[in-house]
Scaffold this active site. Structure first.
Site, PDB file in Angstrom:
ATOM      1  N   THR A  25       0.854  -1.188   0.000  1.00  0.00           N
ATOM      2  CA  THR A  25       0.000   0.000   0.000  1.00  0.00           C
ATOM      3  C   THR A  25       0.892   1.242   0.000  1.00  0.00           C
ATOM      4  O   THR A  25       1.930   1.269   0.661  1.00  0.00           O
ATOM      5  CB  THR A  25      -0.891   0.005   1.240  1.00  0.00           C
ATOM      6  OG1 THR A  25      -1.722  -1.159   1.217  1.00  0.00           O
ATOM      7  CG2 THR A  25      -1.773   1.250   1.299  1.00  0.00           C
ATOM      8  N   GLY A  81       6.337  -0.773  -0.250  1.00  0.00           N
ATOM      9  CA  GLY A  81       7.183   0.385  -0.028  1.00  0.00           C
ATOM     10  C   GLY A  81       7.634   0.485   1.421  1.00  0.00           C
ATOM     11  O   GLY A  81       7.410  -0.411   2.235  1.00  0.00           O
ATOM     12  N   ASP A  83       8.660   3.756   4.577  1.00  0.00           N
ATOM     13  CA  ASP A  83       8.789   5.172   4.931  1.00  0.00           C
ATOM     14  C   ASP A  83      10.221   5.522   5.312  1.00  0.00           C
ATOM     15  O   ASP A  83      10.661   6.653   5.123  1.00  0.00           O
ATOM     16  CB  ASP A  83       7.831   5.507   6.080  1.00  0.00           C
ATOM     17  CG  ASP A  83       6.388   5.263   5.685  1.00  0.00           C
ATOM     18  OD1 ASP A  83       5.927   5.895   4.723  1.00  0.00           O
ATOM     19  OD2 ASP A  83       5.720   4.417   6.315  1.00  0.00           O
ATOM     20  N   GLY A  94       3.958   1.980   7.515  1.00  0.00           N
ATOM     21  CA  GLY A  94       2.677   2.290   8.123  1.00  0.00           C
ATOM     22  C   GLY A  94       2.184   3.690   7.875  1.00  0.00           C
ATOM     23  O   GLY A  94       1.138   4.082   8.385  1.00  0.00           O
ATOM     24  N   GLU A 102       0.290  -5.417   6.150  1.00  0.00           N
ATOM     25  CA  GLU A 102       1.564  -5.436   5.441  1.00  0.00           C
ATOM     26  C   GLU A 102       2.560  -6.371   6.123  1.00  0.00           C
ATOM     27  O   GLU A 102       3.293  -7.106   5.451  1.00  0.00           O
ATOM     28  CB  GLU A 102       2.139  -4.021   5.361  1.00  0.00           C
ATOM     29  CG  GLU A 102       1.403  -3.114   4.378  1.00  0.00           C
ATOM     30  CD  GLU A 102       1.886  -1.683   4.402  1.00  0.00           C
ATOM     31  OE1 GLU A 102       1.672  -0.975   3.401  1.00  0.00           O
ATOM     32  OE2 GLU A 102       2.485  -1.265   5.414  1.00  0.00           O
TER      33      GLU A 102
END
Length: 221
Positions: A25, A81, A83, A94, A102
């Site tokens: 996501t 992906g 962060d 998250g 995830e």
């Protein structure tokens, strides 16, 4: 092709006909889903497991077939992906609010490919606030216990109300100055009653694919 597109495009090259694929996501995973949809239209047969309702909606629009997590024995490749990514391939995830699913999908995958642009690479995790998914019941008590770990907590909001995950929970964004020991911190956080899961993905990534603004890609494994 920008950095996110380049990373996503490279990762999708690892997918082969007949595989079961985890789809993440977020803004970089968006491009992986789009590129995978193009391969499906060209005849590739895959089955996907979505990490969020948003991902499944996008994938269905792209012609991708989805199954449920419990309907498969394993996942061949999960593409998602991050962060933040440190030098040991530990992650903070998250930011899109899907960290629990995830992590379940990543843990159930033979290969976990993380895609990101170069800005996500850091020396030490913690610049990006760490998302922690918690149950709504007694959430302020949970937040106070998290404060004892040395962070500032902010409940994530959407339209002036607490953001609700696909699992019906809240997310606390925990601001640490730095996270030098993600192994210890994830255990401390998950030991707090009311915490469902946190966004530290420690030593889970099989391969890191980093895209750059000039369209080039570097891989780490």
């Amino acid at each position: 092709m920008n950095a996110k597109q380049a990373a996503a495009h490279r990762a999708v090259q690892y997918i082969e006909d007949g595989m079961i694929i985890g789809l993440g996501t977020g803004s970089t995973s968006y491009w992986a889903i789009r590129y995978l949809g193009e391969k499906v239209k060209q005849g590739m047969r895959i089955t996907a497991i979505a990490t969020s309702d948003e991902t499944e909606r996008l994938g269905l629009q792209c012609g991708i077939k989805f199954s449920k997590m419990d309907a498969v024995e394993h996942i061949d490749i999960d593409i998602d992906g991050a962060d933040e990514i440190d030098q040991q391939r530990n992650l903070i995830k998250g930011g899109g609010g899907a960290l629990l699913r995830e992590k379940i999908v990543a843990a159930g995958s033979k290969t976990f490919i993380v895609i990101a642009d170069e800005s996500k690479m850091v020396g030490v995790l913690g610049r990006f606030p760490l998302p922690v998914e918690i149950i709504p019941f007694g959430w302020q008590h949970t937040a106070r216990r998290l404060l004892l770990l040395g962070c500032k907590t902010i409940i994530r909001q959407k339209e002036a109300k607490p953001f609700i995950t696909d699992n019906g929970n809240y997310i606390l964004d925990c601001h640490f100055a730095s996270i030098p020991d993600p192994v210890a911190l994830q255990q401390q956080i998950n030991n707090i009653p009311g915490v469902v899961e946190n966004g530290l993905f420690v030593k889970m990534a099989t391969r890191i694919v980093i895209g750059y603004d000039d369209g080039t890609v570097k891989e780490f494994s």
